[in-house]
Design a protein around this motif. Structure first.
Motif, PDB file in Angstrom:
ATOM      1  N   UNK A 120      10.691  -5.980  -9.089  1.00 52.84           N
ATOM      2  CA  UNK A 120       9.431  -6.552  -9.555  1.00 52.84           C
ATOM      3  C   UNK A 120       8.379  -6.609  -8.456  1.00 52.84           C
ATOM      4  N   UNK A 121       8.807  -6.910  -7.227  1.00 55.92           N
ATOM      5  CA  UNK A 121       7.859  -6.922  -6.115  1.00 55.92           C
ATOM      6  C   UNK A 121       7.285  -5.540  -5.857  1.00 55.92           C
ATOM      7  N   UNK A 122       8.124  -4.515  -5.931  1.00 56.18           N
ATOM      8  CA  UNK A 122       7.660  -3.142  -5.736  1.00 56.18           C
ATOM      9  C   UNK A 122       6.720  -2.727  -6.868  1.00 56.18           C
ATOM     10  N   UNK A 123       7.037  -3.151  -8.086  1.00 57.62           N
ATOM     11  CA  UNK A 123       6.193  -2.826  -9.229  1.00 57.62           C
ATOM     12  C   UNK A 123       4.812  -3.456  -9.064  1.00 57.62           C
ATOM     13  N   UNK A 124       4.790  -4.703  -8.628  1.00 53.06           N
ATOM     14  CA  UNK A 124       3.509  -5.373  -8.390  1.00 53.06           C
ATOM     15  C   UNK A 124       2.692  -4.622  -7.345  1.00 53.06           C
ATOM     16  N   UNK A 125       3.346  -4.254  -6.229  1.00 52.58           N
ATOM     17  CA  UNK A 125       2.649  -3.547  -5.152  1.00 52.58           C
ATOM     18  C   UNK A 125       2.147  -2.182  -5.618  1.00 52.58           C
ATOM     19  N   UNK A 126       2.977  -1.458  -6.358  1.00 52.75           N
ATOM     20  CA  UNK A 126       2.568  -0.142  -6.851  1.00 52.75           C
ATOM     21  C   UNK A 126       1.381  -0.268  -7.791  1.00 52.75           C
ATOM     22  N   UNK A 127       1.404  -1.294  -8.643  1.00 52.88           N
ATOM     23  CA  UNK A 127       0.287  -1.506  -9.550  1.00 52.88           C
ATOM     24  C   UNK A 127      -0.997  -1.827  -8.817  1.00 52.88           C
ATOM     25  N   UNK A 128      -0.899  -2.668  -7.798  1.00 50.97           N
ATOM     26  CA  UNK A 128      -2.082  -3.030  -7.021  1.00 50.97           C
ATOM     27  C   UNK A 128      -2.669  -1.829  -6.294  1.00 50.97           C
ATOM     28  N   UNK A 129      -1.808  -0.900  -5.878  1.00 45.09           N
ATOM     29  CA  UNK A 129      -2.265   0.286  -5.153  1.00 45.09           C
ATOM     30  C   UNK A 129      -2.557   1.466  -6.079  1.00 45.09           C
ATOM     31  N   UNK A 130      -2.397   1.249  -7.392  1.00 46.06           N
ATOM     32  CA  UNK A 130      -2.615   2.310  -8.379  1.00 46.06           C
ATOM     33  C   UNK A 130      -1.765   3.536  -8.046  1.00 46.06           C
TER      34      UNK A 130
END
Length: 204
Positions: A120-130
Motif C-alpha cells: 500500500x505504501x508503494x501504491x501511494x508513492x507510485x500514484x503520487x508520482x504518476x
C-alpha cells in the motif's frame, strides 16, 4: 513453494477472476508477479490459484520476517502487531519491503516468483508520482527485472468480516479501532489508486 504460515480461509472468486488469473499465468512463468491489495482482500487466495497454474516460488510478506517486525514494534511502541501506525510505516515497512523485493528479484533470475503483500505504501508513492507500480518497484530494486503487478479488488465493506473470520493477530489492532483504520486506509483513496497504477486487476 510457499513460506510456512497459518492458512487463511479461501475467498470465493468469480469465474471472471479465475479467467483473469489463467490469462495472467501465461505471462507469470518468468520474472516477478506481485499480488497486492488491502489486507483480507483475497490476495492469498489469488496467489494460491496463480501458484497452481505457474508453480513459482511464493514470498508472503506476512511470513517473510514476522518475528523481526514483532520484536521491533514491541520495542518501539509496545505493540508487536502494529502494522498501521506512522511509526511502523516510517521505521519498519520501507526496509522490510525493500528486502522482500530484493529477495524476489534475486530468485526470479532462476525461476518465477509470486509475491503476496499489500504494497500500500508503494501504491501511494507510485500514484503520487504518476508512475506504474511495476516501474516504481523496479527502481527500488535497482534492477531491470521483469515485474508485473496485480491489484486484488474487493468490496471494502466486507473486509472487516473477513478479518474477523481469519482471526490473525496482526488484524487485532485494526479491528479494535475499526473506524480509524477504515478512515486512514480503506477510505484513503487507495481503492482508486491501486487499480490505476497496477498492470492487472482481479475482482474478488
Amino acid at each position: 513453494m510457499t513460506a510456512a504460515g497459518n492458512p487463511e480461509p479461501p475467498q470465493p472468486f468469480s469465474p471472471t477472476a479465475h479467467q483473469t488469473l489463467r490469462d495472467l499465468a501465461a505471462h507469470a512463468s518468468s520474472g516477478v508477479t506481485i499480488v497486492c491489495g488491502f489486507p483480507a482482500a483475497g490476495k492469498t487466495t489469488a496467489t494460491r490459484l496463480l501458484a497452481e497454474l505457474v508453480d513459482p516460488v511464493v514470498l508472503d510478506k506476512d511470513t517473510f520476517a514476522p518475528r523481526l517486525e514483532e520484536s521491533v514494534m514491541a520495542e518501539l511502541n509496545g505493540n508487536p502487531h502494529d502494522r498501521d501506525s506512522d511509526l511502523y510505516r516510517r521505521v519498519v515497512s520501507p526496509h522490510l519491503y525493500a528486502a522482500l523485493v530484493q529477495q524476489a528479484v534475486t530468485i526470479a533470475r532462476r525461476c518465477p516468483v509470486v509475491v503476496d503483500a499489500p504494497f500500500l505504501g508503494y501504491i501511494t508513492a507510485a500514484g503520487e508520482q504518476e508512475r506504474r507500480l511495476s516501474d516504481y518497484i523496479r527502481t527500488i530494486a535497482g534492477d531491470d527485472a521483469v515485474i508485473r503487478t496485480v491489484w486484488v479488488e474487493t468490496d471494502t465493506t466486507q473486509i472487516r468480516e473477513r478479518m474477523a473470520l481469519r482471526g490473525a493477530e496482526r488484524d487485532r489492532p485494526k479491528l479494535a479501532d475499526w473506524q480509524t483504520y477504515r478512515a486512514n486506509v480503506l477510505d484513503s483513496g487507495l481503492a482508486h489508486t491501486g487499480p490505476r497504477v497496477t498492470d492487472y486487476r482481479v475482482t474478488n
